[in-house]
Design an enzyme around this catalytic site. Structure first.
Site, PDB file in Angstrom:
ATOM      1  N   GLU A 223      -5.414   8.090 -15.324  1.00  0.00           N
ATOM      2  CA  GLU A 223      -4.881   7.029 -16.215  1.00  0.00           C
ATOM      3  C   GLU A 223      -5.904   6.581 -16.815  1.00  0.00           C
ATOM      4  O   GLU A 223      -5.707   5.134 -17.547  1.00  0.00           O
ATOM      5  CB  GLU A 223      -3.596   6.123 -15.964  1.00  0.00           C
ATOM      6  CG  GLU A 223      -2.476   6.968 -14.847  1.00  0.00           C
ATOM      7  CD  GLU A 223      -1.820   8.241 -15.741  1.00  0.00           C
ATOM      8  OE1 GLU A 223      -1.760   8.069 -17.094  1.00  0.00           O
ATOM      9  OE2 GLU A 223      -1.109   8.957 -15.031  1.00  0.00           O
ATOM     10  N   ALA A 224      -6.872   7.077 -16.984  1.00  0.00           N
ATOM     11  CA  ALA A 224      -8.169   6.372 -17.737  1.00  0.00           C
ATOM     12  C   ALA A 224      -7.784   6.011 -19.242  1.00  0.00           C
ATOM     13  O   ALA A 224      -8.450   5.245 -19.639  1.00  0.00           O
ATOM     14  CB  ALA A 224      -9.359   7.533 -17.750  1.00  0.00           C
TER      15      ALA A 224
END
Length: 192
Positions: free
Chosen positions: A85-86
Site C-alpha cells: 500500500e505504498a
C-alpha cells in the site's frame, strides 16, 4: 548496490501476493525482511498484509508520522524492506526509503497504486515514480479484456462514484480495475 523499487498496478493485479512471495523467498534463504503496510488499510485487520488468494501475514504499520530512517536505524542484518500500500507513503517517507536503499545498502521494494478513482496521482506514488531506481508495472485486465491501468470506485448499488475523498478503503467491494478507454467512456473527467 541496493535500489528503491516501485511495483505498481491497478487494483487486483496481485501486488500483495508478489510482496508475500518475495518475503518468503528471502526468508527461505535464512535472510531477514521487514514488512510494512499502511495503518489506514484495515481490510484484513490493522497490521496485516493479505492477498486475495488467501495468503496473509502480520506486518508493521506505517502512518504519516512514521520515520523509517529512525525505525530501521537499529535493525542489523536486514536483507530487504517490503512496503505494501505504498501509495499511502508521504513524499518525505519515499525520500527516507530512497536514502535507506542507497546509504544503508538495503533494497526497498514498494507495491502500490499510481492513481486514485478519479485518475489523480497519490502523493506517495508520484514520489515513487520520481525516485524509484527500478519500476515495474504488474499487469491486470479490464472487464473488456484490455490492460487495466486505472481504478474506479463503486457504491453499494454497483454504480460508479466520481467524487469524494481520495481514500476509501474497500478493496473489491469498492473498487474495480479498468482500462483507460473504459475509464473515459464511462464518464470520468479527471482534472489536472
Amino acid at each position: 548496490m541496493a535500489k528503491l523499487f516501485f511495483r505498481y498496478s491497478a487494483m487486483n493485479a496481485g501486488k500483495s501476493t508478489s510482496l508475500l512471495q518475495i518475503a518468503y523467498n528471502y526468508e527461505e534463504q535464512g535472510q531477514r525482511v521487514q514488512l510494512f503496510t499502511a495503518r489506514i488499510d484495515d481490510r484484513s485487520g490493522v497490521g496485516s498484509i493479505a492477498s486475495r488468494l488467501g495468503l496473509h501475514r502480520p506486518a508493521d504499520i506505517f502512518e504519516d508520522r512514521t520515520d523509517f530512517e529512525a525505525l530501521l536505524r537499529t535493525q542489523a542484518g536486514l536483507a530487504c524492506v517490503l512496503i505494501d500500500e505504498a501509495q499511502f507513503l508521504t513524499p518525505a517517507q519515499v525520500e527516507q526509503l530512497h536514502r535507506i536503499a542507497h546509504l544503508r545498502n538495503i533494497p526497498v521494494i514498494c507495491f502500490g497504486l499510481r492513481s486514485d478513482f478519479q485518475g489523480k496521482p497519490f502523493p506517495g506514488a508520484a514520489y515513487l515514480l520520481t525516485l524509484a531506481d527500478d519500476m515495474e508495472e504488474i499487469k491486470t485486465i479490464c472487464a473488456c479484456g484490455r490492460k487495466a491501468t486505472m481504478n474506479v470506485r463503486i457504491d453499494d448499488q454497483g454504480q460508479r462514484v466520481r467524487e469524494g475523498e481520495q481514500v476509501l478503503i474497500g478493496g473489491n467491494s469498492r473498487y474495480q480495475q479498468t482500462c483507460a478507454r473504459c475509464f473515459y467512456e464511462n464518464g470520468a473527467t479527471p482534472s489536472a
